[in-house]
Enzyme design. Structure first.
Site, PDB file in Angstrom:
ATOM      1  N   LYS A  35      57.255  41.091  40.726  1.00 54.53           N
ATOM      2  CA  LYS A  35      56.421  40.120  41.849  1.00 54.53           C
ATOM      3  C   LYS A  35      56.454  40.964  43.281  1.00 54.53           C
ATOM      4  O   LYS A  35      55.422  40.908  43.850  1.00 54.53           O
ATOM      5  CB  LYS A  35      56.946  38.786  41.574  1.00 54.53           C
ATOM      6  CG  LYS A  35      56.955  38.375  40.583  1.00 54.53           C
ATOM      7  CD  LYS A  35      57.105  36.744  40.308  1.00 54.53           C
ATOM      8  CE  LYS A  35      58.593  36.507  40.699  1.00 54.53           C
ATOM      9  NZ  LYS A  35      59.433  37.213  39.557  1.00 54.53           N
ATOM     10  N   THR A  36      57.780  40.998  43.623  1.00 53.65           N
ATOM     11  CA  THR A  36      57.956  41.529  44.959  1.00 53.65           C
ATOM     12  C   THR A  36      57.146  42.845  45.330  1.00 53.65           C
ATOM     13  O   THR A  36      56.540  43.093  46.349  1.00 53.65           O
ATOM     14  CB  THR A  36      59.416  41.510  45.369  1.00 53.65           C
ATOM     15  OG1 THR A  36      60.058  40.402  45.149  1.00 53.65           O
ATOM     16  CG2 THR A  36      59.559  41.898  47.032  1.00 53.65           C
ATOM     17  N   ASP A 220      55.667  35.543  48.717  1.00 53.00           N
ATOM     18  CA  ASP A 220      56.927  35.715  47.732  1.00 53.00           C
ATOM     19  C   ASP A 220      57.641  34.622  47.734  1.00 53.00           C
ATOM     20  O   ASP A 220      57.468  33.598  48.386  1.00 53.00           O
ATOM     21  CB  ASP A 220      57.818  36.783  48.271  1.00 53.00           C
ATOM     22  CG  ASP A 220      58.507  37.580  46.968  1.00 53.00           C
ATOM     23  OD1 ASP A 220      58.310  37.175  45.892  1.00 53.00           O
ATOM     24  OD2 ASP A 220      58.986  38.409  47.340  1.00 53.00           O
ATOM     25  N   GLU A 221      58.008  34.359  46.339  1.00 55.09           N
ATOM     26  CA  GLU A 221      58.964  33.102  46.120  1.00 55.09           C
ATOM     27  C   GLU A 221      58.496  31.764  46.412  1.00 55.09           C
ATOM     28  O   GLU A 221      58.830  30.964  46.899  1.00 55.09           O
ATOM     29  CB  GLU A 221      60.380  33.485  46.762  1.00 55.09           C
ATOM     30  CG  GLU A 221      61.174  34.747  46.752  1.00 55.09           C
ATOM     31  CD  GLU A 221      61.897  34.776  45.517  1.00 55.09           C
ATOM     32  OE1 GLU A 221      62.018  33.851  44.673  1.00 55.09           O
ATOM     33  OE2 GLU A 221      62.800  35.635  45.322  1.00 55.09           O
ATOM     34  N   GLN A 251      62.724  30.129  38.659  1.00 51.09           N
ATOM     35  CA  GLN A 251      63.698  30.446  39.414  1.00 51.09           C
ATOM     36  C   GLN A 251      63.648  29.616  40.535  1.00 51.09           C
ATOM     37  O   GLN A 251      64.030  29.765  41.772  1.00 51.09           O
ATOM     38  CB  GLN A 251      63.429  31.786  39.973  1.00 51.09           C
ATOM     39  CG  GLN A 251      63.819  33.103  38.813  1.00 51.09           C
ATOM     40  CD  GLN A 251      63.683  34.281  39.486  1.00 51.09           C
ATOM     41  OE1 GLN A 251      64.449  34.636  40.386  1.00 51.09           O
ATOM     42  NE2 GLN A 251      62.618  35.056  39.131  1.00 51.09           N
ATOM     43  N   ARG A 605      69.923  39.050  37.774  1.00 53.01           N
ATOM     44  CA  ARG A 605      70.219  39.920  39.010  1.00 53.01           C
ATOM     45  C   ARG A 605      70.638  41.279  38.291  1.00 53.01           C
ATOM     46  O   ARG A 605      70.650  42.304  38.921  1.00 53.01           O
ATOM     47  CB  ARG A 605      71.302  39.479  39.819  1.00 53.01           C
ATOM     48  CG  ARG A 605      70.961  38.197  40.689  1.00 53.01           C
ATOM     49  CD  ARG A 605      69.438  38.000  41.207  1.00 53.01           C
ATOM     50  NE  ARG A 605      68.673  37.528  40.367  1.00 53.01           N
ATOM     51  CZ  ARG A 605      67.356  37.790  40.479  1.00 53.01           C
ATOM     52  NH1 ARG A 605      66.750  38.487  41.441  1.00 53.01           N
ATOM     53  NH2 ARG A 605      66.350  37.139  39.769  1.00 53.01           N
TER      54      ARG A 605
HETATM   55  P1  ATP Z   1      62.927  38.534  41.303  1.00 57.29           P
HETATM   56  O1  ATP Z   1      62.013  37.453  40.187  1.00 57.29           O
HETATM   57  O2  ATP Z   1      64.189  38.845  40.790  1.00 57.29           O
HETATM   58  O3  ATP Z   1      62.370  38.173  42.597  1.00 57.29           O
HETATM   59  P2  ATP Z   1      60.549  40.553  41.084  1.00 57.29           P
HETATM   60  O4  ATP Z   1      59.556  39.870  39.945  1.00 57.29           O
HETATM   61  O5  ATP Z   1      60.408  40.232  42.426  1.00 57.29           O
HETATM   62  O6  ATP Z   1      62.047  39.887  40.675  1.00 57.29           O
HETATM   63  P3  ATP Z   1      60.976  43.106  41.807  1.00 57.29           P
HETATM   64  O7  ATP Z   1      62.176  42.967  42.674  1.00 57.29           O
HETATM   65  O8  ATP Z   1      59.601  43.673  42.388  1.00 57.29           O
HETATM   66  O9  ATP Z   1      60.666  42.021  40.715  1.00 57.29           O
HETATM   67  O10 ATP Z   1      61.311  44.203  40.586  1.00 57.29           O
HETATM   68  C1  ATP Z   1      62.175  44.457  39.857  1.00 57.29           C
HETATM   69  C2  ATP Z   1      62.508  46.093  39.626  1.00 57.29           C
HETATM   70  O11 ATP Z   1      61.837  46.769  38.988  1.00 57.29           O
HETATM   71  C3  ATP Z   1      62.538  46.710  40.971  1.00 57.29           C
HETATM   72  O12 ATP Z   1      63.699  47.633  40.827  1.00 57.29           O
HETATM   73  C4  ATP Z   1      61.349  47.440  40.776  1.00 57.29           C
HETATM   74  O13 ATP Z   1      61.270  48.722  41.661  1.00 57.29           O
HETATM   75  C5  ATP Z   1      61.407  47.722  39.458  1.00 57.29           C
HETATM   76  N1  ATP Z   1      59.835  47.685  39.201  1.00 57.29           N
HETATM   77  C6  ATP Z   1      58.837  46.921  39.085  1.00 57.29           C
HETATM   78  N2  ATP Z   1      57.867  47.395  38.564  1.00 57.29           N
HETATM   79  C7  ATP Z   1      57.840  48.610  37.994  1.00 57.29           C
HETATM   80  C8  ATP Z   1      57.134  49.600  37.297  1.00 57.29           C
HETATM   81  N3  ATP Z   1      55.735  49.325  37.147  1.00 57.29           N
HETATM   82  N4  ATP Z   1      57.838  50.789  37.172  1.00 57.29           N
HETATM   83  C9  ATP Z   1      59.016  50.904  37.273  1.00 57.29           C
HETATM   84  N5  ATP Z   1      59.336  49.918  37.866  1.00 57.29           N
HETATM   85  C10 ATP Z   1      59.164  49.025  38.311  1.00 57.29           C
HETATM   86 MG    MG Z   2      61.277  39.214  43.947  1.00 53.35          MG
END
Ligand code: ATP
Ligand code: MG
Length: 722
Positions: A35-36, A220-221, A251, A605
């Site tokens: 997402k981020t 975000d969030e 979350q 995490r």
């Molecule tokens: P959270 O809900 O905990 O905030 P998030 O959904 O925001 O998580 P991110 O932090 O954006 O997730 O990504 C999680 C991890 O996965 C990061 O290390 C990111 O670089 C990696 N990642 C995300 N998408 C890909 C992808 N398509 N290929 C490889 N790595 C990825």
């Molecule tokens: Mg995130």
């Protein structure tokens, strides 16, 4: 510029989320699904491919640290300095807006942000001045009440209908409190948002200006937005602004602070043309870790419903350690971290996460014994320590001597013979004649030769010497002077034992902190001095509990502050009924569901290894409590966990669960090595601090002479060795 990089790293659905042209999009997705990443890449995509001016983007993140990282990443992708792009937390962004439009917002030009502790102090003063009993009208209760109203976007007028007696009195206190804040130029955290909302509601031209400017708003969030934040976003987006919001209902962990995860659904209803996208692939955690997290969160009712999957390897089983007591638990954790290091892991890749702040003490103890460095992420709050706040108070008075709360704070700290009686006189005069405390003290001391008058004049002399210093450079010199002139250093140096020493250390650390602080560039719509910028940042950082240093250290944090982060090695300590879920939450289904979401946040995490630890007995207020294992652990199917039943090292080894070697930091990539001096066409010269990745992903962290460190992707940065 080759921008394919922006999309190459994404999977097809993420790519769709980034490139989609719908006016609004809602990305609803589980932990670690990117997402981020979608937010960052969308900003890059809009500005580099769609030609959107970065000025017209508004990006809202959850912490200041996340904001800094995001800005850095986008600057890397675009190779531009983006100081003019608005990217920050809700509080950071709207604080900035209020600073620019202080007049329209009916604020004093040099108003200052107060944190929760300052707010309590002001409230206490107000309640006393109203001749109310502090026992009946406790500052903490009124603080909670006031902030709750503001978070809901409410001022007195709306509240007054149907109010009970207690509420009415609370409203009176709220009103008095607000008058005091307005008079003294103080703005609490909740006030930042409600004031900004009122500013935009009452000034149509201004609203139009910002609506025209911010064509794209990215958040975000989103599941943790509260009412006033939602209203602010809606207002700013207007009819034509495009919104991209990402969130995860599983979350949502801030309902106690007024956050409403229902804002996700509400968004889909309130805005037209909303494209909803679900991301379900998790890139962060091993299959086993994810399966555990899924099996826990599945027990919650009313979920929006999404199941995460991972293409990563199964990974190790999740380990459950049953300790004899809390000391054994702490020692076990330290032992595993030591092993991790022996095998090449870095300390900052390990995180100890716990439900309640008080748990940290024992853990800290064990870590201190092992002499490993650690950092309480978001907990220690450097800028909330007494001695630091005292030093900052002198600086705040130098900027605005009529800042009454800071005046109160340090007029007699260190003690300089200005007692309660004198203070009462000063206060009374100020109230009667509507003067600031400074002004009334000045008049009281004028033409007098008494001891007290001399003491007051001596205090004024300190401030006026500080006022003569440059507020725009050499902040370390400024603080050095403030700390010595004020006498704070001597004062704390005389305190006995470790306490005094650590206070002096902290004061020294403040000087180091400010020596690293210099402006990051021209920011044309912000005319604060460097000193003001620093002080504002310090208040904001303290408020959201951020750690900022980059030293390799064990990361310790509460479950709440772990949101959005990721670590290869994670411990969740104190998985016991009563502690987690917390005893106060176990009875109420709604609160229990929130505890479970906290558990889900904590587990997700972890990237490679996850340890859940609990202690059979725990010392609570001096009593040995027997605590059954947390229901959350019981919710995990047995085959997914490995029960560690032994505490002795040999058995631990025999059971073979010691950490695998995880790649440590590399020393060189793409022809660059640690310590190399390099030059970059926009950032200038600097030194390489870190290297990682390979091929098109190789990147280095550079500490630029012009200020600040940045991660740069080698294939785009065009770095040259000097
Ligand atoms: P959270 O809900 O905990 O905030 P998030 O959904 O925001 O998580 P991110 O932090 O954006 O997730 O990504 C999680 C991890 O996965 C990061 O290390 C990111 O670089 C990696 N990642 C995300 N998408 C890909 C992808 N398509 N290929 C490889 N790595 C990825
Ligand atoms: Mg995130």
């Amino acid at each position: 510029m080759d921008v394919s990089y922006i999309l190459d790293e994404l999977n097809p659905i993420q790519r769709e989320a980034v490139t989609d042209d719908s006016l609004h999009s809602l990305i609803l997705a589980g932990a670690g699904s990117g997402k981020t990443k979608v937010i960052t890449h969308k900003v890059a995509w809009l500005s580099s491919v769609k030609g959107v001016n970065p000025m017209s983007l508004l990006t809202v993140t959850f912490t200041n640290k996340a904001a800094r990282e995001m800005r850095g990443r986008i600057e890397n992708i675009l190779e531009e300095n983006l100081n003019q792009m608005w990217c920050g937390t809700f509080h950071g962004i709207f604080h900035k807006m209020l600073k620019i439009h202080w007049k329209e917002a009916n604020l004093l030009k040099d108003f200052s942000v107060i944190d929760s502790e300052d707010q309590l102090r002001v409230l206490k003063r107000v309640i006393q001045a109203m001749n109310l009993d502090l026992e009946t009208w406790q500052p903490r209760d009124t603080q909670w009440f006031i902030n709750k109203q503001k978070d809901e976007g409410k001022r007195k007028a709306i509240l007054n209908m149907n109010a009970t007696f207690v509420e009415e009195k609370m409203v009176d206190i709220m009103e008095e409190y607000q008058k005091t804040c307005d008079r003294e130029g103080l703005v609490d955290f909740a006030e930042i948002l409600i004031r900004a909302y009122e500013l935009l509601t009452k000034n149509n031209d201004l609203l139009k200006h910002y609506q025209d400017r911010f064509r794209h708003i990215l958040v975000d969030e989103f599941q943790d937005t509260n009412e006033i934040q939602y209203l602010l976003l809606k207002k700013l987006a207007g009819k034509n602004g495009s919104m991209t919001v990402v969130g995860d209902d599983d979350q949502s962990i801030y309902s106690w602070r007024g956050a409403k995860s229902t804002n996700l659904k509400r968004f889909a209803k309130d805005f037209s043309q909303v494209k909803t996208i679900k991301l379900e692939q998790n890139y962060r955690s091993s299959k086993n870790i994810l399966a555990c997290a899924n099996s826990v969160i599945r027990n919650n009712p009313d979920r929006l419903g999404k199941e995460l999957w991972s293409q990563k390897e199964e990974g190790e089983q999740v380990k459950v350690y049953r300790a004899f007591n809390e000391r054994d638990e702490a020692n076990f954790i330290v032992g595993i971290i030591k092993r991790w290091m022996e095998e090449g892991g870095s300390l900052s890749d390990s995180a100890i996460i716990y439900r309640s702040n008080a748990q940290s003490r024992i853990l800290e103890d064990a870590i201190l014994n092992s002499e490993l460095p650690y950092r309480i992420y978001g907990g220690v709050r450097f800028y909330e320590r007494m001695e630091i706040k005292n030093a900052l108070a002198y600086a705040k008075l130098a900027i605005n001597q009529n800042n009454d709360s800071q005046f109160e704070r340090v007029i007699n700290v260190p003690t300089r013979g200005i007692g309660t009686k004198t203070m009462d006189q000063i206060r009374e005069k100020s109230k009667k004649e509507n003067l600031s405390l400074w002004e009334s003290a000045e008049q009281l001391a004028q033409d007098k030769d008494t001891k007290v008058a001399k003491n007051i004049k001596a205090f004024f002399e300190i401030i006026s010497q500080l006022q003569e210093l440059d507020f725009n450079k050499d902040l370390d010199k400024f603080f050095e002077k403030a700390i010595s002139l004020s006498g704070l250093k001597d004062f704390h140096g005389k305190e006995p034992g470790e306490k005094g020493r650590s206070r002096v250390d902290n004061l020294d650390e403040l000087i180091s902190a400010t020596s690293e602080y210099f402006s990051l560039g021209e920011d044309n719509d912000d005319d604060r001095s460097l000193l003001e910028l620093f002080l504002d940042q310090a208040s904001l950082d303290a408020g959201e509990n951020q750690a900022t240093e980059n030293e390799d250290a064990i990361q310790m944090m509460t479950l709440h502050s772990s949101k959005g982060l990721e670590f290869p090695l994670v411990f969740i300590a104190g998985c016991e009924e009563g502690l987690f879920p917390h005893r106060r939450s176990a009875e109420d289904p709604k609160q229990l569901a929130e505890e479970r979401r906290l558990c889900y946040v904590g587990m997700t995490r972890a990237m490679e290894r996850l340890y859940l630890t609990h202690a059979e007995t725990r010392n609570v207020y001096g009593i040995e409590n027997f605590s059954p294992v947390s229901r959350f652990i019981k919710e995990i199917p047995e085959e997914l966990v490995y029960q560690i039943r032994v505490a002795s090292e040999t058995e631990v080894e025999e059971k073979g669960f010691e950490p695998r070697i995880v790649g440590g930091t590399e020393h060189n990539v793409g022809g660059f090595s640690l310590g190399d001096r390099v030059t970059h066409k926009s950032f200038g010269e600097g030194v390489i601090l870190n290297c990682e990745g390979d091929g098109s992903n190789a990147r280095v962290e550079v500490n630029f002479d012009s200020g600040g460190t940045k991660w740069l992707v080698l294939s785009f940065a065009n770095l040259e060795k000097v």
